[in-house]
Design an enzyme around this catalytic site. Structure first.
Site, PDB file in Angstrom:
ATOM      1  N   ALA A  18       0.841  -1.209   0.000  1.00 23.19           N
ATOM      2  CA  ALA A  18       0.000   0.000   0.000  1.00 23.19           C
ATOM      3  C   ALA A  18       0.870   1.252   0.000  1.00 23.19           C
ATOM      4  O   ALA A  18       1.907   1.275  -0.645  1.00 23.19           O
ATOM      5  CB  ALA A  18      -0.975  -0.048   1.172  1.00 23.19           C
ATOM      6  N   SER A  19       0.471   2.234   0.768  1.00 23.20           N
ATOM      7  CA  SER A  19       1.136   3.541   0.654  1.00 23.20           C
ATOM      8  C   SER A  19       2.578   3.539   1.160  1.00 23.20           C
ATOM      9  O   SER A  19       3.312   4.496   0.911  1.00 23.20           O
ATOM     10  CB  SER A  19       0.334   4.594   1.411  1.00 23.20           C
ATOM     11  OG  SER A  19      -0.949   4.696   0.835  1.00 23.20           O
ATOM     12  N   THR A  20       2.979   2.506   1.894  1.00 20.42           N
ATOM     13  CA  THR A  20       4.387   2.485   2.289  1.00 20.42           C
ATOM     14  C   THR A  20       5.265   2.410   1.050  1.00 20.42           C
ATOM     15  O   THR A  20       6.435   2.775   1.092  1.00 20.42           O
ATOM     16  CB  THR A  20       4.707   1.286   3.208  1.00 20.42           C
ATOM     17  OG1 THR A  20       4.446   0.075   2.489  1.00 20.42           O
ATOM     18  CG2 THR A  20       3.880   1.302   4.470  1.00 20.42           C
TER      19      THR A  20
END
Lengths: 596, 481
Positions: free
Chosen positions: B217-219
């Site tokens: 995801a956004s990591t």
């Protein structure tokens, strides 16, 4: 084998080639008992302080047993092979160690019973050696042995007496103890085969129609072959014991080949095995299962099948592989993971703990043992002894092939014991008796007689020897003539055999006397030089039960003489065959010689 | 007849030769294959019979061999099984060994090359060979904190020392009790294994390094940011269009911005704002601009697709190939087929923290033989340079903003600069549940710990709160020492 001929001083030529070498044996026995006791310590070093009597008892049994047998050999079979006993003691000791070691992890008590059986088997071997001064006595009981074999093989089938374990009906149970009569039948069959073949081999060889290049034996001469085949198949069918069946049949094929030197017998034998094997695999579930476990050992379905799965062989292979080159060390592996690790699978236990190197050493010990057996067969002068020693050695080779070939998945695994090592009294007893018989035969083989092996060197030696005799004869011609005259007066019919007949009932002491004579003759050639030669040539014991003439220099006359004075026509024929058939030119020293 | 005897003897020689060859084959040439055979429990039995070394954490045995009264001489015992079970693994007669029990099997059983001399000595002394003990790099307090953060819910925590690569904590949750599987009662072992295998929460899977992997995801935007800065096309000043919904090229679907953040506030975003609020559309445009290959190269520079052993075997993270624009846009925000492990995410943060240099994560501090002599000791190893020190410094600054002003404020530790990034992976659950991430490091100027925290099946708000506060607890556990 023999000293270079012709170049030797005369003294050495007449001296006995074989020394008793009992001291060598004693030293080797110390080593062998040391190996056995050492192995028993190594498998469980903690027993040293624990008061466990196993080490003391097994050590005493091995040590005292070895010493007693050594003394028996000194007294009764002085010239017996010095390597056989130490090899057997070492193997037996290693076996006890491994059985004890497996006891420790599986809560069995097989080792103590193995020690008891060792004592018993050693005693039996001692008695055999003590009373079987001349192995040819066994020839007289040829047919009794056939009867015994049949009886022994039938015993397990008797209701009430027989015992079926793991699907095989090869045990009998007497007073709570089990016994495998088939193991003893191995010996009685070998004696029968040796006796029968040494008497009838000429008929098998010479009688019968010739078809093309092959002379077919008459049916009645072939009958025992079929009898053996039937026995093997019978064992297979009624006792469900594939291993013994292979062993019995292999024994007969080997012995008939030994007797006739004809490879065709081996071919016929192998064909019969193939036919029998195919038939058996079709007809009997247990044989088919064995084959399947061999071919598809790593098939999960076969592996997990119970009974008759490949679990045992696969676990055995795992055991061997975990041993690798150097082994886990005695007492440090997990041989108990293999079922029957202390009997049928004991080789995998050794492979695991001693590694490829250790197991090879064990195999080399076996190899030395059978080599000494074949050596005794080469050295002894009678066809019966040759057949018996070579046949028993061959059957041991076959047994090891079946055992080691089975555990390495070279051939299907069949339940057979490893001689001298596996837990099991019957096996131990019968193999010790085999060792005793081979020792007895090796004694007659190595007993000092002037013999002439057929190598070029030996023939030259014989020639040199004869030249020496002629020299001596020429020098003392007159005296010799007088001596012969006196002898003729005494025993006119047996002149050519000289004093050989005097010692017809000879025992060791007289044989020693003969040797002393010979040494005299050698160091100071006397007028009776020819007697000196002949006397040892017709060795006392040879003359006793089977007056086969041994060839001394110029011995061809002896063979002819032999016909004149004794033995049944058959015996005479077998003698002729023994001595003359192959080398009618007189260098039949081949048959007599080469004991080393 | 003598000829036949000699021939028979020669046949005997041949037979013995064949037997020796057969034995050589089995015991030498085929030995390795046979030993590695799945049915061959013998090496296990060997090891059960030997005094296997302990697995220690700060001197306390977490796995040790206790003398046992049954068929085997020793029983393997595991302490704090739920917290350490995935590290130690189990040592089972029935199922073999897993975890460090498997990865360090040679050392623990005394069979490693370094222990050859000891084996020779024990062979002659008749003693059982003794295995080496292994001390782990794990910080027991941190490990416990990590376990407390997860509270038995599905998820994982990994904490690294960015400078050395030492793994300070590694927890996968839910845990399981290796003692159940190491029992010598195979009936109960099989029952336990069947129960654990049937458990839908998959307690046997070490989520930190293996299993089905997670969408990062956004990591993953950290990697996008690095790619953008390295390209030279982007600086911290560059303004990127920030539509609330980006139509995905070639599809009817649009990519929305993160609903929980403050992305709506600006129509154009610089990298700081985009990262702070975790806006999706700017990063999708960056990826479409830079192209699939540059994003993948950057991902590889951070370890995607590379095999790794710590010495637990780490499943390589995946950045998919042959993407169309829509797929690339989704991949750039760590969705679509991008898959990673918590360890990989922690390593990414650690590389940023360590001036762009990625150290090799390691679990083993020392290996000591039975006489306590050190056989093997921890040495930091550089795995690769992931990015330049300049870019790493810039990204650090950006990540600090995320925690100070952005959506990861829950991870802030008073008085300490914390760098971090959250992530929320949409897993297509009907209840709107997600996998929630936080990764970061602290202190930002002198990093001592880099973490990755992931919680499965949580709603956006809960997940964000709990991962960030969990990270905060971890940072505090290290920094307050």
């Amino acid at each position: 084998m023999s000293a270079p001929a012709g170049t030797l001083p005369r003294e050495e030529q007449v001296e006995p080639r074989q020394k008793p070498r009992r001291l060598t044996e004693l030293l080797l026995l110390v080593l062998a008992v040391g190996i056995g006791v050492g192995a028993n310590v190594l498998v469980d070093p903690e027993q040293l302080g624990s008061g466990d009597p196993h080490l003391l008892v097994s050590g005493l049994v091995l040590g005292i047993g070895a010493l007693v047998l050594h003394v028996v050999l000194r007294l009764r079979a002085k010239y017996a092979d010095p390597y056989v006993l130490p090899i057997v003691v070492a193997l037996n000791g290693l076996g006890i160690a491994m059985i004890h070691r497996i006891d420790l992890t599986t809560d069995q008590t097989a080792a103590s019973s193995q020690v008891v059986w060792t004592a018993f088997a050693m005693t039996a071997a001692g008695l055999v050696l003590w009373f079987l001064k001349d192995h040819r006595v066994l020839r007289r009981i040829t047919y009794i042995c056939l009867l015994l074999s049949g009886l022994l093989l039938l015993l397990p089938l008797l209701p009430g007496l027989g015992l079926e374990l793991n699907g095989a009906r090869i045990w009998i149970s007497v007073g709570g103890r089990t016994f495998q009569p088939g193991e003893v039948a191995k010996i009685t069959l070998a004696v029968f085969f040796a006796g029968y073949l040494s008497t009838n081999r000429d008929l098998i060889l010479l009688a019968g129609k010739k078809v093309g290049p092959v002379r077919l034996p008459r049916f009645r001469d072939m009958a025992p072959m079929f009898a053996a085949w039937i026995i093997a198949i019978g064992v297979l069918v009624f006792q469900r014991d594939l291993g013994s069946a292979i062993l019995f049949f292999g024994l007969f094929v080997a012995m008939i080949y030994l007797a006739t030197s004809r490879l065709s017998w081996i071919v016929i034998g192998l064909l019969l095995v193939a036919v029998g094997g195919f038939f058996a695999s079709q007809a009997f579930g247990h044989v088919a299962a064995r084959l399947d476990s061999w071919l598809n050992a790593f098939d999960p379905e076969v592996y997990n099948r119970a009974p008759g799965g490949s679990g045992q062989i696969v676990q055995g292979l795992f055991g061997l592989s975990s041993g690798g080159l150097f082994g886990q060390g005695l007492g440090q592996g997990r041989p108990d993971l293999v079922s029957y690790a202390n009997s049928d699978m004991i080789m995998t236990a050794f492979g695991e703990e001693l590694g490829l190197i250790g197991l090879s050493a064990v195999l080399v010990l076996f190899f030395l043992f059978v080599t000494r057996g074949f050596r005794a067969a080469l050295g002894t002068r009678d066809a019966f002894g040759k057949l018996l020693a070579a046949g028993l050695s061959a059957v041991l080779v076959l047994q090891l092939f079946v055992v080691v070939g089975g555990v390495t998945r070279l051939i299907p695994l069949t339940g057979l014991t490893t001689p001298f090592m596996s837990a099991g009294g019957s096996s131990l007893l019968s193999n010790w008796i085999i060792a005793a018989i081979i020792l007895a035969i090796s004694h007659t083989a190595r007993r000092p007689v002037v013999t002439g092996p057929a190598t070029e060197a030996d023939l030259a030696e014989v020639a040199a020897y004869e030249a020496a005799l002629r020299e001596a004869a020429r020098r003392d011609d007159q005296e010799r003539a007088e001596r012969l005259e006196r002898r003729r007066d005494r025993r006119p019919r047996k002149e050519t055999d000289g004093s050989g007949e005097d010692t017809a009932q000879a025992d060791g002491a007289q044989a020693d006397g003969a040797q002393a004579d010979r040494e005299d003759g050698a160091t100071a050639p006397r007028s009776d030089a020819s007697d000196t030669v002949r006397r040892p040539a017709v060795s006392a014991d040879t003359a006793a039960t089977e007056p086969i003439t041994a060839a001394g220099p110029g011995g061809r006359r002896d063979a002819e003489d032999a016909d004149h004075h004794g033995g049944t026509p058959t015996e005479a024929m077998s003698r002729l065959t023994d001595q003359d058939r192959r080398d009618p030119g007189g260098s039949r020293s081949t048959e007599n010689g080469g004991a080393s | 007849m003598n000829r036949a005897i000699r021939h028979t003897w020669v046949a005997g020689v041949a037979i013995f030769t064949v037997l020796l060859l057969a034995l050589t084959y089995v015991q030498f040439f085929a030995a390795r294959t046979l030993e590695a055979h799945p049915w061959n429990n013998r090496s296990l039995y060997d090891q059960f019979g030997a005094d296997r070394g302990a697995i220690l954490v700060d001197g306390d045995p977490k796995a040790s061999s206790e003398p046992s009264e049954d068929d085997f001489e020793y029983q393997r015992v595991y302490a704090d099984p739920l917290t350490y079970g995935h590290l130690t693994g189990y040592f089972s007669l029935v199922y073999g060994a897993t975890g460090l029990e498997a990865a360090l099997g040679e050392e623990l059983s005394g069979a490693s090359d370094e222990q050859f001399y000891d084996r020779v000595v024990s062979m002659f002394s008749g003693n059982q060979p003794t295995g080496a003990s292994v001390e782990l790099t794990i910080d027991p307090e941190l490990q416990q904190t990590a376990a407390d953060v997860l509270q038995g819910r599905k998820g994982s925590v990994v904490a690294l020392d960015p400078e050395t690569g030492a793994i300070l904590a590694m927890v996968s949750s839910p845990g399981y009790d290796p003692n159940e599987l190491a029992s010598h009662d195979s009936g109960s072992v099989i029952a336990a294994a069947e129960r654990l295998n049937a458990d839908p929460e998959e307690p046997l899977v070490n989520r930190a390094v293996a299993g089905d992997l997670y969408a990062p995801a956004s990591t993953f935007k950290i990697i996008d940011t690095v790619a953008a800065l390295e390209s030279g096309d982007y600086t911290t000043e560059t303004l990127i269009p920030n539509p609330q919904e980006l139509p995905l090229p070639g599809t009817d679907v649009t990519l929305p911005n993160f609903v929980g953040g403050g992305c709506t506030a600006r129509a154009q975003a610089d990298l700081e704002f985009a990262l702070e609020q975790s806006c999706n559309t700017p990063f999708a445009q960056i990826a479409l601009d830079l192209g699939e290959d540059r994003i993948r190269q950057t991902a590889q520079a951070f370890g995607y697709g590379e095999p790794l052993s710590v010495p637990l075997k780490v499943t390589p993270s995946i950045f998919p190939e042959e993407l169309n624009d829509a797929q690339l846009a989704l991949s750039s925000i760590g969705q679509y087929d991008v898959r990673t492990t918590p360890l990989q995410v922690a390593m990414t943060s650690a590389a940023i923290a360590n001036d762009g240099v990625m150290m090799k994560p390691q679990l083993v501090e020392t290996v000591r033989s039975a006489d306590l002599s050190v056989i093997d000791a921890f040495t930091p190893e550089q795995l690769r340079r992931s990015t330049s020190a300049d870019v790493a410094e810039t990204v650090t600054d950006l990540m600090v903003e995320v925690v100070e002003d952005g959506i990861a404020q829950g991870a802030a530790v008073p008085g300490v600069e914390v760098a971090g990034k959250t992530g929320t992976a949409e897993i297509g659950s009907e209840e709107g549940l997600n996998d929630s991430w936080f990764t970061g490091f602290a202190p930002a100027d002198d990093p001592q710990i880099a973490v990755a925290v992931v919680l499965e099946d949580v709603d956006v708000a809960t997940g964000s709160t709990q991962t960030t506060t969990g990270a905060k607890q971890l940072f505090e556990a290290v920094l307050n020492k």
